[in-house]
Design an enzyme around this catalytic site. Structure first.
Site, PDB file in Angstrom:
ATOM      1  N   ASP A 124       0.766  -1.241   0.000  1.00  0.00           N
ATOM      2  CA  ASP A 124       0.000   0.000   0.000  1.00  0.00           C
ATOM      3  C   ASP A 124       0.803   1.300   0.000  1.00  0.00           C
ATOM      4  O   ASP A 124       0.959   1.945  -1.025  1.00  0.00           O
ATOM      5  CB  ASP A 124      -0.961  -0.005   1.196  1.00  0.00           C
ATOM      6  CG  ASP A 124      -1.952  -1.156   1.118  1.00  0.00           C
ATOM      7  OD1 ASP A 124      -1.700  -2.098   0.346  1.00  0.00           O
ATOM      8  OD2 ASP A 124      -2.963  -1.133   1.822  1.00  0.00           O
ATOM      9  N   GLU A 151      -2.626  -8.083  12.842  1.00  0.00           N
ATOM     10  CA  GLU A 151      -2.326  -7.845  11.429  1.00  0.00           C
ATOM     11  C   GLU A 151      -0.841  -7.567  11.215  1.00  0.00           C
ATOM     12  O   GLU A 151      -0.237  -8.023  10.249  1.00  0.00           O
ATOM     13  CB  GLU A 151      -3.168  -6.662  10.931  1.00  0.00           C
ATOM     14  CG  GLU A 151      -3.003  -6.352   9.458  1.00  0.00           C
ATOM     15  CD  GLU A 151      -3.875  -5.182   9.028  1.00  0.00           C
ATOM     16  OE1 GLU A 151      -3.947  -4.919   7.819  1.00  0.00           O
ATOM     17  OE2 GLU A 151      -4.490  -4.528   9.907  1.00  0.00           O
TER      18      GLU A 151
END
Length: 722
Positions: free
Chosen positions: A485, A682
């Site tokens: 990202d 995560e």
């Protein structure tokens, strides 16, 4: 929540899940099992148990609601007779549909030891809490998934009635007030509510009409069998190796894997796609990201497509309940060791989503329910956007297992012949790959066509004038399509960029295609892929190696129209190594290992950080891939170090040391966080090691199970089951 998830789970038999509900002072266990038999997929059952936590009040009251709904054509009705006071004993529903045939769904009363709140208010006469409440509703297909909201609406009606009758000052206690109405009628959604005091237990049993009925006794036996089969299989296939072969790591390892495989689901619905093919989407002009943003704002270019179906393993049941293309390949690495047949069915499901050009949407957000969990700006999928082709890692794993010809371990699992059919019988694997092969080729050449990078226009010197690649979907702050990202890239974006991570993925994908073509006896294709593979490997050095920085870098075009490197040291710097494209005697490996081992760059006490501490972008802005530790990339690093440690070459000893230490600190940090918080996370903070962002992220963070299973090279263990 103090933690929740599967303690042990296998998709073919079932397992046990625990919810540590600290807020309500109760631990709830659900034991789910499948009971095979009949022509409609068999039966199943769930045993629900509740045990008050240590800090629970002396009189602990708990209410639970189970609901069942029938979508589409079919019928579902409560078959019990309702007396004036509610339901006596078990609640039984009778249903029928084309897919399921006839069936019954029973919610049992449970054992005699169950207690219920005593009468403490005059409203108890109308709604005694030792009975089960049932409310029937008629819901449309597009609202069926909103059962929680429908439940709250039903509760509010009852609460308003209570307040109106008794007044706010004389209202019944909460365990009496927060109850659904007793209202059994025709409907396709039925809510069933029970209220308990202290410990409780009851069963939910689904019996197919084409199989013998399931009872609570049958359920007890099935639960015991499922536990025995899981324990045996886990011990054989995934039990941790030294130094993690201690008892304290067993529950952790089982839980991590069980939540990964317990996140497999079936999704169905339409998807939001923009197929306008606007010229701005070609991204060939300077300032292309601005043109792309303008094109996206035009009305009428976005349409619903489908419906489609997908069988997939998701990153997180509560937070990311949908399919992610590049996540899937990582998810399937441990699952392939457990159940190859299941793995290949998931892969087939993904490739069945492919359009005629070879595109697969990188996020599968199918239907209204899935879209409700995704911000609107991220819902649209674009047919020129790619995602790392990690599913091809699994094809290589399949071929590795077949070529190793290792004997399969004996097991008492009656379904072993299904799980390992492709491994026991190579012609079955060849038939599978042959069936999928046209789709694999279409997808591969779609990548080459849509993600190509420009060599010729900028007089770049390289072995091949064609093997260069650039992610589409770029803007100044993100390349979401890369999966990394917000990782820093050249500024400003330029159509002449070349991305080292993408060419590395293409090298891995090409190697996989070569191996598949060879395995299914397509020699001409194999030679073609071998040519591409050689050119890609040569061009990685020619286009991306920076001799001054001693690392691999992205390339861009400067203000003088010349190709230059932009070196943000971090994960992308070692991608050729991570994807297995550097031989053991590569002259680049020494510098790569230096980068990995440098505490001011990648190495931290908790794993490899995503970006160098010395980079000016470290920890800045969104800080998603600008410092945190990610388990998927660390897994690739551990595996690459292991491969290097087990190969003959000048870096064998150093790779062994780095592998041993990196494996140890990764596992220990994830374990410590799981033990402290009850969750997998995560990502992990590179400075503190603390889990952050999404909790209960049991997708690729579960790769820790695979890392624990890797050999302990400090004792000279040979390569095993990788």
């Amino acid at each position: 929540m103090a933690g929740y998830g599967w303690d042990e789970y296998d998709v073919r038999h079932g397992g046990r899940q625990t919810i540590h509900d600290a807020g309500n002072s109760i631990d709830i266990t659900t034991e789910f099992v499948k009971v095979p038999g009949g022509q409609h997929g068999g039966s199943w059952g769930v045993r629900i148990k509740g045990i008050p936590r240590d800090d629970a009040p002396a009189r602990q009251f708990t209410t639970l609601v189970f609901y069942a709904g029938m979508e589409g054509f079919g019928s579902l009705k409560v078959s019990n007779e309702q007396d004036d006071l509610g339901i006596e004993g078990s609640v039984t529903m009778a249903g029928s549909s084309n897919e399921l045939g006839d069936f019954t769904l029973e919610i049992t009363e449970g054992p005699d030891s169950n207690k219920h709140p005593p009468p403490t208010h005059k409203s108890y006469a109308d709604k005694p809490l030792d009975r089960t409440f049932v409310a029937s509703l008629q819901a449309s297909d597009d609202t069926m998934w909103q059962a929680k909201q429908l439940l709250f609406t039903s509760l509010k009606v009852e609460i308003d009635k209570m307040i109106a009758e008794y007044g706010a000052e004389q209202a019944p206690p909460p365990w009496q007030t927060f109850t659904i109405p007793n209202d059994i009628k025709e409907g396709n959604l039925h809510l069933v509510q029970k209220v308990f005091e202290g410990e409780f237990e009851f069963d939910v049993i689904y019996s197919s009409g084409s199989a013998p009925p399931v009872t609570s006794r049958v359920l007890t036996d099935a639960i015991e069998t499922a536990t025995e089969l899981f324990t045996e299989r886990f011990s054989n296939l995934l039990s941790p190796k030294a130094p993690f072969d201690k008892p304290k790591y067993q529950p952790f390892s089982k839980s991590m894997f069980s939540n990964l495989i317990g996140g497999i689901g079936y999704f169905y619905g339409d998807a939001v796609v923009d197929r306008s093919y606007a010229s701005e989407y070609e991204e060939e002009n300077e300032g292309f990201w601005q043109e792309t943003a303008e094109a996206r704002s035009r009305v009428g270019s976005i349409k619903l497509e489908g419906p489609s179906e997908l069988f997939t393993s998701i990153p997180s049941r509560p937070f990311f309940p949908r399919g992610f293309l590049w996540d899937e390949g990582f998810h399937l690495i441990p699952i392939a060791d457990w159940d190859m047949d299941l793995t290949l069915e998931i892969i087939r499901s993904w490739f069945n989503l492919m359009d005629e050009d070879g595109w697969i949407g990188r996020e599968q957000i199918l239907g209204q329910e899935a879209r409700s969990k995704v911000p609107q700006e991220f819902q649209v999928q674009y047919p020129h956007y790619a995602n790392p082709p990690t599913l091809f890692l699994i094809f290589e794993s399949l071929i590795d297992k077949l070529e190793s010809k290792s004997p399969l371990k004996a097991t008492s699992d009656p379904l072993e012949f299904v799980r390992s059919a492709h491994l026991q019988d190579p012609p079955t694997a060849i038939a599978y790959l042959r069936t999928l092969y046209p789709l694999l080729k279409r997808h591969y050449f779609w990548f080459r066509k849509t993600q190509w990078g420009d060599i010729k226009s900028y007089d770049r010197e390289a072995f091949s004038s064609k093997e260069a690649y650039r992610w589409r979907g770029r803007n100044p702050t993100h390349i979401l399509t890369s999966g990394l990202d917000d990782y820093p890239r050249p500024q400003p974006p330029h159509p002449g960029e070349l991305h080292v991570d993408l060419i590395s993925w293409m090298g891995m994908m090409t190697r996989s295609m070569r191996r598949i073509a060879t395995f299914i006896s397509e020699p001409e294709d194999a030679r073609e892929f071998e040519g591409y593979e050689t050119a890609i490997i040569r061009n990685i050095d020619d286009l991306h190696w920076d001799s001054n920085e001693k690392t691999y870098c992205d390339a861009t075009i400067d203000e003088y129209e010349e190709s230059v490197h932009v070196c943000h040291k971090g994960y992308i710097s070692i991608f050729p190594f991570l994807t297995g494209l550097l031989p053991a005697d590569s002259p680049r490996l020494g510098a790569i290992l230096d980068l990995i081992a440098d505490e001011e760059t990648l190495w931290s006490p908790f794993g490899l950080r995503s970006l160098s501490k010395a980079d000016p972008n470290y920890g800045t802005k969104e800080d998603y891939w600008r410092s945190p530790i990610w388990m998927n990339i660390n897994y690739l690093a551990v595996k690459a170090l292991l491969d290097l440690a087990q190969a003959q070459g000048p870096h064998k000893a150093r790779a062994t040391r780095l592998y041993t230490e990196l494996r140890k600190i990764l596992v220990q940090n994830v374990f410590d966080n799981w033990e402290r918080t009850g969750f997998a996370w995560e990502q992990y903070n590179a400075e503190t090691g603390l889990g952050q962002r999404t909790q209960h992220f049991t997708g690729w963070t579960s790769l820790v199970v695979k890392i624990m299973r890797m050999p302990d090279l400090s004792k000279g263990e040979i390569r095993d089951e990788l």
